[in-house]
Motif scaffolding. Structure first.
Motif, PDB file in Angstrom:
ATOM      1  N   VAL A 268       0.845  -1.186   0.000  1.00 54.47           N
ATOM      2  CA  VAL A 268       0.000   0.000   0.000  1.00 54.47           C
ATOM      3  C   VAL A 268       0.879   1.234   0.000  1.00 54.47           C
ATOM      4  O   VAL A 268       2.062   1.168   0.312  1.00 54.47           O
ATOM      5  N   GLY A 269       0.271   2.356  -0.309  1.00 52.87           N
ATOM      6  CA  GLY A 269       0.952   3.635  -0.251  1.00 52.87           C
ATOM      7  C   GLY A 269       0.107   4.628   0.517  1.00 52.87           C
ATOM      8  O   GLY A 269      -1.082   4.384   0.766  1.00 52.87           O
ATOM      9  N   GLU A 270       0.699   5.747   0.900  1.00 48.05           N
ATOM     10  CA  GLU A 270      -0.049   6.764   1.621  1.00 48.05           C
ATOM     11  C   GLU A 270      -1.194   7.267   0.754  1.00 48.05           C
ATOM     12  O   GLU A 270      -1.020   7.516  -0.427  1.00 48.05           O
TER      13      GLU A 270
ATOM     14  N   VAL B  33      -6.612   6.077   8.938  1.00 50.54           N
ATOM     15  CA  VAL B  33      -7.727   6.927   9.353  1.00 50.54           C
ATOM     16  C   VAL B  33      -8.990   6.427   8.671  1.00 50.54           C
ATOM     17  O   VAL B  33      -8.927   5.763   7.639  1.00 50.54           O
ATOM     18  N   GLU B  34     -10.134   6.742   9.259  1.00 45.29           N
ATOM     19  CA  GLU B  34     -11.400   6.322   8.661  1.00 45.29           C
ATOM     20  C   GLU B  34     -11.821   7.225   7.528  1.00 45.29           C
ATOM     21  O   GLU B  34     -12.413   6.770   6.557  1.00 45.29           O
ATOM     22  N   ASP B  35     -11.535   8.522   7.645  1.00 41.87           N
ATOM     23  CA  ASP B  35     -11.988   9.526   6.687  1.00 41.87           C
ATOM     24  C   ASP B  35     -10.814   9.996   5.841  1.00 41.87           C
ATOM     25  O   ASP B  35      -9.777  10.418   6.379  1.00 41.87           O
TER      26      ASP B  35
ATOM     27  N   GLY C 228     -10.447   1.781   5.957  1.00 47.73           N
ATOM     28  CA  GLY C 228     -10.044   3.176   6.052  1.00 47.73           C
ATOM     29  C   GLY C 228      -8.995   3.519   5.012  1.00 47.73           C
ATOM     30  O   GLY C 228      -8.928   2.891   3.947  1.00 47.73           O
ATOM     31  N   TYR C 229      -8.168   4.491   5.338  1.00 47.09           N
ATOM     32  CA  TYR C 229      -7.144   5.006   4.430  1.00 47.09           C
ATOM     33  C   TYR C 229      -5.791   5.002   5.129  1.00 47.09           C
ATOM     34  O   TYR C 229      -5.696   5.272   6.327  1.00 47.09           O
ATOM     35  N   ILE C 230      -4.746   4.723   4.362  1.00 46.50           N
ATOM     36  CA  ILE C 230      -3.386   4.806   4.891  1.00 46.50           C
ATOM     37  C   ILE C 230      -2.996   6.285   4.937  1.00 46.50           C
ATOM     38  O   ILE C 230      -2.896   6.935   3.904  1.00 46.50           O
ATOM     39  N   ALA C 231      -2.802   6.805   6.151  1.00 42.39           N
ATOM     40  CA  ALA C 231      -2.418   8.206   6.312  1.00 42.39           C
ATOM     41  C   ALA C 231      -0.900   8.371   6.231  1.00 42.39           C
ATOM     42  O   ALA C 231      -0.406   9.306   5.609  1.00 42.39           O
TER      43      ALA C 231
ATOM     44  N   THR D   6      -4.544  14.576   5.619  1.00 42.35           N
ATOM     45  CA  THR D   6      -3.702  15.782   5.643  1.00 42.35           C
ATOM     46  C   THR D   6      -3.481  16.287   7.072  1.00 42.35           C
ATOM     47  O   THR D   6      -2.450  16.880   7.346  1.00 42.35           O
ATOM     48  N   ALA D   7      -4.411  16.056   7.978  1.00 46.70           N
ATOM     49  CA  ALA D   7      -4.258  16.507   9.362  1.00 46.70           C
ATOM     50  C   ALA D   7      -3.163  15.744  10.094  1.00 46.70           C
ATOM     51  O   ALA D   7      -2.637  16.222  11.092  1.00 46.70           O
TER      52      ALA D   7
END
Length: 126
Positions: free
Chosen positions: A54-56, A116-118, A93-96, A123-124
């Motif tokens: 995976v990647g960010e 993160v879920e969202d 979710g997403y890889i932050a 970016t945060a």
């Protein structure tokens, strides 16, 4: 795709291994989950993160492949025998952030990534 890559490595992997994520309780950042280096065998103290799948920014579903981990020293002399395991996500979710580079040796339970879920929360956490 990762599944096509797995087919090319047929027989090299011992099994899929689960992870136990650590959830954030912070009120100043968006909710996130730290992905720890899992303890894959009872004697494991560290492992080598040999490949990210995976990647960010990538979106993940439960069961998607995250990475490969190499565990060394599984015989009595603790120098030979290597086991390569595929680590899969149990979260949606997403890889932050990816916190560890490929080829790095990582202690058990040390964070290797952040989810993160969202998607907007990525970016945060940069």
């Amino acid at each position: 795709s990762a599944n096509q890559q797995i087919a090319r490595y047929a027989g090299r992997f011992a099994r899929f291994a689960p992870i136990s994520p650590v959830r954030s309780l912070s009120t100043t950042t968006p909710p996130f989950v730290e992905i720890p280096m899992p303890k894959l065998v009872p004697t494991m103290e560290d492992g080598v993160l040999s490949k990210w799948y995976v990647g960010e920014g990538d979106e993940l579903q439960a069961g998607d492949l995250l990475c490969e981990v190499d565990v060394y020293g599984l015989n009595e002399d603790h120098k030979t025998d290597t086991l390569t395991l595929l680590i899969e996500s149990h979260e949606v979710g997403y890889i932050a952030r990816l916190l560890v580079k490929e080829g790095s040796t990582v202690r058990v339970d040390h964070p290797i990534g952040v989810m993160v879920e969202d998607e907007d929360a990525i970016t945060a956490l940069k």
